[in-house]
Design a protein around this motif. Sequence first.
Motif, PDB file in Angstrom:
ATOM      1  N   ARG A   1       0.726  -1.242   0.079  1.00  0.00           N
ATOM      2  CA  ARG A   1      -0.038   0.064   0.069  1.00  0.00           C
ATOM      3  C   ARG A   1       0.717   1.093   0.008  1.00  0.00           C
ATOM      4  NH1 ARG A   1      -3.000  -1.260   3.858  1.00  0.00           N
ATOM      5  NH2 ARG A   1      -1.762  -0.590   5.544  1.00  0.00           N
TER       6      ARG A   1
ATOM      7  N   ILE B   1      -5.514   0.002  -0.326  1.00  0.00           N
ATOM      8  CA  ILE B   1      -6.427  -0.841   0.137  1.00  0.00           C
ATOM      9  C   ILE B   1      -6.026  -1.616   1.636  1.00  0.00           C
ATOM     10  CG2 ILE B   1      -7.635  -3.507  -0.399  1.00  0.00           C
ATOM     11  CD1 ILE B   1      -7.302  -2.704  -3.278  1.00  0.00           C
ATOM     12  N   HIS B   2      -6.807  -1.888   2.545  1.00  0.00           N
ATOM     13  CA  HIS B   2      -6.408  -2.352   3.623  1.00  0.00           C
ATOM     14  C   HIS B   2      -6.758  -3.609   3.934  1.00  0.00           C
ATOM     15  CE1 HIS B   2      -5.120   1.623   5.315  1.00  0.00           C
ATOM     16  NE2 HIS B   2      -5.757   1.985   4.467  1.00  0.00           N
ATOM     17  N   GLY B   3      -6.260  -4.395   4.967  1.00  0.00           N
ATOM     18  CA  GLY B   3      -6.964  -5.887   5.194  1.00  0.00           C
ATOM     19  C   GLY B   3      -5.683  -6.750   4.569  1.00  0.00           C
TER      20      GLY B   3
ATOM     21  N   THR C   1      -7.659 -10.359   0.779  1.00  0.00           N
ATOM     22  CA  THR C   1      -8.928  -9.805   0.253  1.00  0.00           C
ATOM     23  C   THR C   1      -8.704  -8.416  -0.759  1.00  0.00           C
ATOM     24  OG1 THR C   1      -8.313  -8.172   1.750  1.00  0.00           O
ATOM     25  CG2 THR C   1      -9.510 -10.200   2.833  1.00  0.00           C
ATOM     26  N   TRP C   2      -7.345  -8.141  -1.099  1.00  0.00           N
ATOM     27  CA  TRP C   2      -7.150  -7.142  -1.867  1.00  0.00           C
ATOM     28  C   TRP C   2      -7.786  -7.289  -3.442  1.00  0.00           C
ATOM     29  CZ3 TRP C   2      -2.660  -3.671  -1.933  1.00  0.00           C
ATOM     30  CH2 TRP C   2      -2.159  -3.177  -0.492  1.00  0.00           C
TER      31      TRP C   2
ATOM     32  N   GLY D   1     -10.718  -8.621  -4.322  1.00  0.00           N
ATOM     33  CA  GLY D   1     -12.168  -8.428  -4.219  1.00  0.00           C
ATOM     34  C   GLY D   1     -12.388  -6.780  -3.951  1.00  0.00           C
ATOM     35  N   GLN D   2     -11.412  -6.348  -2.949  1.00  0.00           N
ATOM     36  CA  GLN D   2     -11.892  -5.040  -2.569  1.00  0.00           C
ATOM     37  C   GLN D   2     -11.366  -4.014  -3.699  1.00  0.00           C
ATOM     38  OE1 GLN D   2     -10.321  -3.510   1.309  1.00  0.00           O
ATOM     39  NE2 GLN D   2      -9.715  -5.561   1.688  1.00  0.00           N
TER      40      GLN D   2
ATOM     41  N   LYS E   1     -13.020  -0.122  -7.481  1.00  0.00           N
ATOM     42  CA  LYS E   1     -12.063   1.007  -7.101  1.00  0.00           C
ATOM     43  C   LYS E   1     -11.004   1.300  -7.812  1.00  0.00           C
ATOM     44  CE  LYS E   1     -10.228   2.701  -2.597  1.00  0.00           C
ATOM     45  NZ  LYS E   1     -10.006   2.288  -1.219  1.00  0.00           N
TER      46      LYS E   1
ATOM     47  N   SER F   1      -1.482  -9.368  -7.197  1.00  0.00           N
ATOM     48  CA  SER F   1      -2.394 -10.105  -5.999  1.00  0.00           C
ATOM     49  C   SER F   1      -2.244 -11.552  -6.005  1.00  0.00           C
ATOM     50  CB  SER F   1      -3.846  -9.679  -6.224  1.00  0.00           C
ATOM     51  OG  SER F   1      -4.545 -10.288  -5.358  1.00  0.00           O
TER      52      SER F   1
END
Length: 185
Positions: A34, A41-43, A47-48, A50-51, A55, A69
């Motif tokens: 990041r 993106i966080h987490g 999960t990146w 999908g997040q 966006k 990813s």
Amino acid sequence: MMVRGLAALAALASCTLAAAPATARFWQCAPYAREISGVNIHGNAHTWWGQAAGKYARGSAPKKGAVMSFAASGRMRLGHVAMVSRVVSEREVLLTHANWSRRGGIERDVRAVDVSDAGDWSRVKVWYAGNGGLGTSTYPVNGFIYADGAPERDVAPLPNVTMAAVSPAPIVAAQRAASFTLELE
């Protein structure tokens, strides 16, 4: 005697503090990706992908500045993310990432090779410090998350290189040196 013992303890403590600067950090892959890529993106890394939907642009072509990813797998339950620092060819990139070969460490410009049957970057091998070359494992990749303004390709064209004419020794030495660089910020 007690004063001398305390002085020795204070001297030892100052040596220990000097060896571990306050700015040293233990990096996980997601916060580091990041910070260097601009993909906010966080987490956990798994999960990146999908997040990023809706966006950020996503795709299967590597681009400088994009985040690769890695999908969650048996060996990487939380996935992994790494920034593409250079596109070398259609099937090879250099990655900058954290927490891969050494827990909490940063590696810059290490080799990743597309080993998927279709040449679609769905499966890769990544340079690993433990063996000084491409690791023996392959990893599933979701694709690439493109930060705003990520270029289509490197600005300067890459030279054509005949692999038979290039000695691998300098490349391996450079990758080994890069893998042992610790980020102290």
